[in-house]
Design an enzyme around this catalytic site. Sequence first.
Site, PDB file in Angstrom:
ATOM      1  N   ASP A  46       1.804   6.859  -7.421  1.00 38.39           N
ATOM      2  CA  ASP A  46       1.098   5.717  -6.825  1.00 38.39           C
ATOM      3  C   ASP A  46       1.307   4.496  -7.707  1.00 38.39           C
ATOM      4  O   ASP A  46       1.286   4.612  -8.935  1.00 38.39           O
ATOM      5  CB  ASP A  46      -0.398   5.992  -6.691  1.00 38.39           C
ATOM      6  CG  ASP A  46      -1.094   4.895  -5.899  1.00 38.39           C
ATOM      7  OD1 ASP A  46      -1.015   4.923  -4.653  1.00 38.39           O
ATOM      8  OD2 ASP A  46      -1.684   3.978  -6.517  1.00 38.39           O
TER       9      ASP A  46
HETATM   10  C1  LIG Z   1       4.834  -3.954  -7.364  1.00 37.35           C
HETATM   11  C2  LIG Z   1       5.894  -3.249  -6.603  1.00 37.35           C
HETATM   12  C3  LIG Z   1       5.593  -2.249  -5.673  1.00 37.35           C
HETATM   13  N1  LIG Z   1       6.574  -1.602  -4.986  1.00 37.35           N
HETATM   14  C4  LIG Z   1       6.253  -0.553  -4.000  1.00 37.35           C
HETATM   15  C5  LIG Z   1       6.243   0.854  -4.570  1.00 37.35           C
HETATM   16  C6  LIG Z   1       5.448   1.625  -3.547  1.00 37.35           C
HETATM   17  O1  LIG Z   1       6.314   2.098  -2.530  1.00 37.35           O
HETATM   18  C7  LIG Z   1       4.532   0.574  -2.966  1.00 37.35           C
HETATM   19  C8  LIG Z   1       3.142   0.871  -3.399  1.00 37.35           C
HETATM   20  O2  LIG Z   1       2.572   1.796  -2.525  1.00 37.35           O
HETATM   21  P1  LIG Z   1       2.193   3.290  -2.879  1.00 37.35           P
HETATM   22  O3  LIG Z   1       0.882   3.576  -2.209  1.00 37.35           O
HETATM   23  O4  LIG Z   1       2.296   3.526  -4.341  1.00 37.35           O
HETATM   24  O5  LIG Z   1       3.344   4.148  -2.189  1.00 37.35           O
HETATM   25  P2  LIG Z   1       3.808   4.248  -0.680  1.00 37.35           P
HETATM   26  O6  LIG Z   1       2.642   4.087   0.248  1.00 37.35           O
HETATM   27  O7  LIG Z   1       4.989   3.319  -0.477  1.00 37.35           O
HETATM   28  O8  LIG Z   1       4.392   5.716  -0.611  1.00 37.35           O
HETATM   29  P3  LIG Z   1       3.633   7.156  -0.802  1.00 37.35           P
HETATM   30  O9  LIG Z   1       2.159   6.915  -0.958  1.00 37.35           O
HETATM   31  O10 LIG Z   1       3.960   7.948   0.432  1.00 37.35           O
HETATM   32  O11 LIG Z   1       4.256   7.755  -2.022  1.00 37.35           O
HETATM   33  O12 LIG Z   1       4.980  -0.689  -3.456  1.00 37.35           O
HETATM   34  C9  LIG Z   1       7.912  -1.909  -5.186  1.00 37.35           C
HETATM   35  O13 LIG Z   1       8.794  -1.327  -4.556  1.00 37.35           O
HETATM   36  N2  LIG Z   1       8.223  -2.883  -6.107  1.00 37.35           N
HETATM   37  C10 LIG Z   1       7.292  -3.560  -6.825  1.00 37.35           C
HETATM   38  O14 LIG Z   1       7.649  -4.429  -7.645  1.00 37.35           O
END
Ligand SMILES: Cc1cn([C@H]2C[C@H](O)[C@@H](COP(=O)(O)OP(=O)(O)OP(=O)(O)O)O2)c(=O)[nH]c1=O
Length: 189
Positions: free
Chosen positions: A68
């Site tokens: 997460d």
């Molecule tokens: C801050 C930041 C976040 N993110 C993304 C990562 C995560 O995919 C998302 C945060 O949401 P998460 O809830 O961590 O993940 P998700 O909903 O995409 O997937 P799952 O719960 O099924 O594992 O934001 C980036 O890709 N780059 C960045 O710089």
Amino acid sequence: MQLILASSSPRRRDLLARIGVIPDIIQSPNIDETPLKGELPRDYVLRMVQQKAAAVTRPPSHIVLAGDTSVILGRQILPQAQDKETQRIFLQKLSGRRHRVISGVCVIDDKGQARSELCTTIVRFKRLHSDEIEAYVQSEEGLGKAGGYAIQGRAEALINWMSGSHSAVIGLPLFETRKLLRHAGYHVD
Ligand SMILES: Cc1cn([C@H]2C[C@H](O)[C@@H](COP(=O)(O)OP(=O)(O)OP(=O)(O)O)O2)c(=O)[nH]c1=O
């Protein structure tokens, strides 16, 4: 030993591939990601990774990995930006100041024992002019991302300082991930 990646995020799959880890099964964890009233950011991220890992079915001799990534401004948890207006508001808030990115990973080993690690990274955006915010929002790169930006794209050119883990900001802290996988007896070089 087989690995289940409990994540719908293609970023997490790509990050694991960087350390030579290819999950045998990928399953989306369906959990409610709403923070509890008054929940502290670190407690929230820990709860999220534990719940995501526990949300998938684990057959014998399988281990589960979940992650997460949350963007924290002061005490406020900025969720994934699902539309352009939310992205504009988030980027205005993040402009010219430091924020935290708390990224967590949880591994459940083949005996059912769960272990989690958190990694905090501090990120600072330059002071953003409204035309910079608008250009970024129109690129749509930050849609669906925590805090409304993606450091792995053009947003990095607007970040003038960072302390911590780049992989953690994208979605999975690779140092902690390798450590937990090895602890669970999973082979990582
Ligand atoms: C801050 C930041 C976040 N993110 C993304 C990562 C995560 O995919 C998302 C945060 O949401 P998460 O809830 O961590 O993940 P998700 O909903 O995409 O997937 P799952 O719960 O099924 O594992 O934001 C980036 O890709 N780059 C960045 O710089």
